[in-house]
Design a protein around this motif. Structure first.
Motif, PDB file in Angstrom:
ATOM      1  N   GLY A   1      67.524  41.643  55.579  1.00  0.00           N
ATOM      2  CA  GLY A   1      66.542  40.583  55.409  1.00  0.00           C
ATOM      3  C   GLY A   1      65.837  40.234  56.697  1.00  0.00           C
ATOM      4  N   THR A   2      64.672  39.626  56.574  1.00  0.00           N
ATOM      5  CA  THR A   2      63.954  39.126  57.743  1.00  0.00           C
ATOM      6  C   THR A   2      64.264  37.644  57.913  1.00  0.00           C
ATOM      7  OG1 THR A   2      61.955  38.590  56.454  1.00  0.00           O
ATOM      8  CG2 THR A   2      62.108  40.794  57.402  1.00  0.00           C
ATOM      9  N   ALA A   3      64.450  37.256  59.183  1.00  0.00           N
ATOM     10  CA  ALA A   3      64.829  35.866  59.453  1.00  0.00           C
ATOM     11  C   ALA A   3      64.179  35.382  60.757  1.00  0.00           C
ATOM     12  CB  ALA A   3      66.356  35.749  59.538  1.00  0.00           C
ATOM     13  N   VAL A   4      62.876  35.258  60.754  1.00  0.00           N
ATOM     14  CA  VAL A   4      62.014  35.386  59.578  1.00  0.00           C
ATOM     15  C   VAL A   4      60.744  36.124  59.975  1.00  0.00           C
ATOM     16  CG1 VAL A   4      62.796  33.294  58.407  1.00  0.00           C
ATOM     17  CG2 VAL A   4      60.892  33.139  60.038  1.00  0.00           C
ATOM     18  N   SER A   5      59.975  36.531  58.953  1.00  0.00           N
ATOM     19  CA  SER A   5      58.613  36.988  59.178  1.00  0.00           C
ATOM     20  C   SER A   5      57.714  35.754  59.240  1.00  0.00           C
ATOM     21  CB  SER A   5      58.170  37.911  58.042  1.00  0.00           C
ATOM     22  OG  SER A   5      58.940  39.096  58.020  1.00  0.00           O
ATOM     23  N   VAL A   6      56.894  35.670  60.294  1.00  0.00           N
ATOM     24  CA  VAL A   6      56.103  34.461  60.545  1.00  0.00           C
ATOM     25  C   VAL A   6      54.763  34.566  59.824  1.00  0.00           C
ATOM     26  CG1 VAL A   6      55.082  32.988  62.313  1.00  0.00           C
ATOM     27  CG2 VAL A   6      57.242  34.187  62.778  1.00  0.00           C
ATOM     28  N   LEU A   7      54.557  33.699  58.850  1.00  0.00           N
ATOM     29  CA  LEU A   7      53.357  33.797  58.023  1.00  0.00           C
ATOM     30  C   LEU A   7      52.081  33.416  58.768  1.00  0.00           C
ATOM     31  CD1 LEU A   7      54.299  32.638  54.407  1.00  0.00           C
ATOM     32  CD2 LEU A   7      53.419  34.846  55.161  1.00  0.00           C
ATOM     33  N   ALA A   8      52.193  32.612  59.818  1.00  0.00           N
ATOM     34  CA  ALA A   8      50.994  32.247  60.571  1.00  0.00           C
ATOM     35  C   ALA A   8      50.379  33.446  61.277  1.00  0.00           C
ATOM     36  CB  ALA A   8      51.324  31.161  61.596  1.00  0.00           C
ATOM     37  N   ASN A   9      51.184  34.492  61.493  1.00  0.00           N
ATOM     38  CA  ASN A   9      50.732  35.634  62.284  1.00  0.00           C
ATOM     39  C   ASN A   9      50.354  36.857  61.459  1.00  0.00           C
ATOM     40  OD1 ASN A   9      51.233  34.154  64.600  1.00  0.00           O
ATOM     41  ND2 ASN A   9      53.289  34.994  64.876  1.00  0.00           N
ATOM     42  N   THR A  10      50.471  36.772  60.139  1.00  0.00           N
ATOM     43  CA  THR A  10      50.203  37.955  59.327  1.00  0.00           C
ATOM     44  C   THR A  10      49.551  37.553  58.017  1.00  0.00           C
ATOM     45  OG1 THR A  10      51.221  39.971  58.437  1.00  0.00           O
ATOM     46  CG2 THR A  10      52.450  37.931  58.156  1.00  0.00           C
ATOM     47  N   HIS A  11      48.807  38.466  57.428  1.00  0.00           N
ATOM     48  CA  HIS A  11      48.186  38.192  56.129  1.00  0.00           C
ATOM     49  C   HIS A  11      49.263  38.264  55.054  1.00  0.00           C
ATOM     50  CE1 HIS A  11      45.501  38.319  52.737  1.00  0.00           C
ATOM     51  NE2 HIS A  11      44.427  38.240  53.529  1.00  0.00           N
ATOM     52  N   PRO A  12      49.351  37.263  54.178  1.00  0.00           N
ATOM     53  CA  PRO A  12      50.388  37.278  53.138  1.00  0.00           C
ATOM     54  C   PRO A  12      50.344  38.510  52.241  1.00  0.00           C
ATOM     55  CG  PRO A  12      49.378  35.112  53.287  1.00  0.00           C
ATOM     56  CD  PRO A  12      48.567  36.017  54.159  1.00  0.00           C
ATOM     57  N   VAL A  13      49.154  39.047  51.981  1.00  0.00           N
ATOM     58  CA  VAL A  13      49.066  40.238  51.144  1.00  0.00           C
ATOM     59  C   VAL A  13      49.626  41.451  51.877  1.00  0.00           C
ATOM     60  CG1 VAL A  13      47.485  41.854  50.016  1.00  0.00           C
ATOM     61  CG2 VAL A  13      47.163  39.393  49.737  1.00  0.00           C
ATOM     62  N   ALA A  14      49.315  41.582  53.161  1.00  0.00           N
ATOM     63  CA  ALA A  14      49.869  42.697  53.943  1.00  0.00           C
ATOM     64  C   ALA A  14      51.393  42.621  53.971  1.00  0.00           C
ATOM     65  CB  ALA A  14      49.305  42.680  55.357  1.00  0.00           C
ATOM     66  N   LEU A  15      51.927  41.427  54.174  1.00  0.00           N
ATOM     67  CA  LEU A  15      53.376  41.260  54.184  1.00  0.00           C
ATOM     68  C   LEU A  15      53.950  41.500  52.792  1.00  0.00           C
ATOM     69  CD1 LEU A  15      55.884  40.500  55.819  1.00  0.00           C
ATOM     70  CD2 LEU A  15      55.441  38.102  55.247  1.00  0.00           C
ATOM     71  N   GLY A  16      53.241  41.026  51.764  1.00  0.00           N
ATOM     72  CA  GLY A  16      53.699  41.241  50.394  1.00  0.00           C
ATOM     73  C   GLY A  16      53.749  42.710  50.029  1.00  0.00           C
TER      74      GLY A  16
ATOM     75  N   VAL B   1      60.058  43.127  59.560  1.00  0.00           N
ATOM     76  CA  VAL B   1      59.938  43.952  58.360  1.00  0.00           C
ATOM     77  C   VAL B   1      59.946  45.443  58.728  1.00  0.00           C
ATOM     78  CG1 VAL B   1      57.401  43.988  58.241  1.00  0.00           C
ATOM     79  CG2 VAL B   1      58.738  44.097  56.136  1.00  0.00           C
ATOM     80  N   THR B   2      59.409  45.791  59.897  1.00  0.00           N
ATOM     81  CA  THR B   2      59.444  47.186  60.335  1.00  0.00           C
ATOM     82  C   THR B   2      60.866  47.610  60.678  1.00  0.00           C
ATOM     83  OG1 THR B   2      57.193  47.021  61.199  1.00  0.00           O
ATOM     84  CG2 THR B   2      58.539  48.831  62.011  1.00  0.00           C
ATOM     85  N   LEU B   3      61.575  46.767  61.424  1.00  0.00           N
ATOM     86  CA  LEU B   3      62.961  47.085  61.747  1.00  0.00           C
ATOM     87  C   LEU B   3      63.814  47.118  60.483  1.00  0.00           C
ATOM     88  CD1 LEU B   3      65.025  47.731  63.919  1.00  0.00           C
ATOM     89  CD2 LEU B   3      65.330  45.276  64.312  1.00  0.00           C
TER      90      LEU B   3
END
Length: 342
Positions: free
Chosen positions: A72-87, A56-58
Motif C-alpha cells: 500500500g501507499t502511505a500515502v500518495s499525495v493528491l495535491a501533487n498528482t492528477h487523480p485520474v493519473a493516480l487512479g 505507487v511506482t515503488l
C-alpha cells in the motif's frame, strides 16, 4: 490482527540515497519471508526524510517481487498528482496483482512541492475533497467526467476498469491519512478507512475512530461497513532482548535522521514552521509503540487494538538505519511477535 511494515526509505546521515532505497526494497522482501501481512510505502519530495518520491511506482516494483504481501501507499499525495493519473495507476496495479494493492492518499503539506508540481496552495488548503471524489469515481464508475474548481474535462471511459458492478468485482482499497477532525469527517462520509499517524497515541486514535463512526452514521453509511472499517495504525517497532537496548538503538540513530530530514522541509509560502525536538520525539515514539522485548511488543500491539478497535498496523522497522539490523528486526517481528498475536 494484521501486522505490516511502514517503509520511509529514510536516508540517515552518511548514507547515500541508493542505500536508503535498497534497504526499503530489501525490508519488504524480508517482510514477505517473515510472514507479515503488508508493506506500506511513504512518499516524500526533495527531502532526505524519505527518498521515495513515488509510492505507487515503488509499490509496482514490490508487487512484482512478492507473491502474497499486500502493498500500500502511505500515502500518495493528491495535491501533487492528477487523480485520474493516480487512479489509472492504482487500477493497473489492482488488476495485475490480483487485488494485492491498497491506495493510501493524503492532503500533503504546505511544502515547496506545491510550487514544483503546480498545484499551488489551493490544492492543499481546499481542493483535497474534489480530488478525492474524482479519484473515487474513477475507481468505481465505467465513465467519468469532471466539472469542478480544479478539474474539468469531458466524459471519458475508464480503462482498465478496476471494479465491475455486474461481476461484483471491487476496485482497490482506498485509505485516507487523517490528522484532523475535518479529514476524519471527509473519510467517514465516503466510508473510507483511516490511516492514523505514529505521532499520536492510543487515546487520541480511539477518539478519532469514535469520531469517524459518528460521522459515518450521520452520512448514512451501512452499519456493517462502520463496524468493520479496516483502519490502519502507524507506529514504530524495534525488538531486542531488553527494552533498554531497543530504545537505545532508536535514540542513537533516529534523532540525527529526524533533524536532517524534517529540517529540510521548505514551505511554499514562507510560513513559519516549528520542528519537533528530534530526541524528545524519538523518546515519545518509544513510549507509544512496540519498542522492547517480543513479549512487550506483542502486548503493546494487542493493547492498542483493544483500546482503539484498530486491527491493522504499519510499523516503521528501519529506525536503526542499518540494513542488517532492519532485516533482523523484521524477522523477529514475524517469528517472535506475531505468534503471540495469533
Amino acid at each position: 490482527m494484521r501486522v505490516g511494515t511502514f517503509v520511509l526509505a529514510a536516508q540517515f546521515p552518511g548514507q547515500g540515497q541508493g542505500e536508503a532505497l535498497h534497504r526499503a526494497v530489501r525490508s519488504a522482501e524480508v517482510a514477505e519471508e517473515a510472514g507479515l501481512d503488508s508493506v506500506w510505502l511513504a512518499e516524500h519530495h526533495f527531502v532526505p526524510y524519505g527518498t521515495c518520491p513515488s509510492a505507487v511506482t515503488l509499490a509496482a516494483l514490490l508487487l512484482g517481487r512478492t507473491s502474497r504481501l499486500r502493498i500500500g501507499t502511505a500515502v500518495s499525495v493528491l495535491a501533487n498528482t492528477h487523480p485520474v493519473a493516480l487512479g489509472e495507476q492504482a487500477a493497473l496495479l489492482h488488476v495485475t496483482s490480483g487485488g494485492r494493492f491498497s491506495l493510501g492518499v493524503g492532503r500533503g503539506g504546505p511544502w515547496v512541492d506545491l510550487e514544483v508540481f503546480g498545484g499551488g496552495l489551493a490544492a492543499y488548503e481546499r481542493q483535497f475533497p474534489e480530488s478525492l471524489d474524482l479519484l473515487m469515481r474513477w475507481l468505481r464508475d465505467p465513465v467519468v467526467a469532471a466539472s469542478g474548481e480544479r478539474y474539468r474535462f469531458r466524459e471519458v471511459p475508464v480503462v482498465p476498469r478496476p471494479s465491475d458492478a455486474l461481476t461484483e468485482e471491487a476496485g482497490p482499497e482506498v485509505v485516507v491519512a487523517c490528522t484532523s477532525p475535518a479529514s476524519v469527517e471527509l473519510a467517514a462520509g465516503r466510508g473510507l478507512p483511516m490511516l492514523l499517524g505514529m505521532h499520536v497515541g492510543d487515546e487520541e486514535k480511539a477518539e478519532m475512530v469514535a469520531l469517524w463512526r459518528q460521522h459515518a452514521r450521520a452520512a448514512g453509511r451501512p452499519g456493517e461497513e462502520i463496524a468493520g472499517a479496516p483502519h490502519v495504525s502507524a507506529g514504530v517497532c524495534q525488538i531486542a532482548d531488553r527494552r533498554g537496548d531497543a530504545a537505545e538503538t532508536l535514540t542513537k540513530a533516529m534523532p540525527p535522521w529526524l533533524r536532517q530530514g524534517l529540517g529540510a522541509h521548505v514551505t511554499v509560502d514562507g510560513r513559519p514552521r516549528t520542528m519537533r525536538d528530534p530526541l524528545a520525539y524519538t523518546e515519545l515514539l518509544c513510549g507509544l509503540h512496540p519498542v522492547g522485548t517480543p513479549r512487550l511488543c506483542a502486548d503493546r500491539l494487542a493493547a492498542t487494538s483493544e483500546r482503539t478497535g484498530i486491527s491493522r498496523f504499519a510499523l516503521l522497522v528501519e529506525g536503526s538505519g542499518d540494513l542488517a539490523a532492519t532485516e533482523e528486526n523484521v524477522r523477529r517481528l514475524g517469528s517472535e511477535v506475531l505468534p503471540h498475536l495469533r
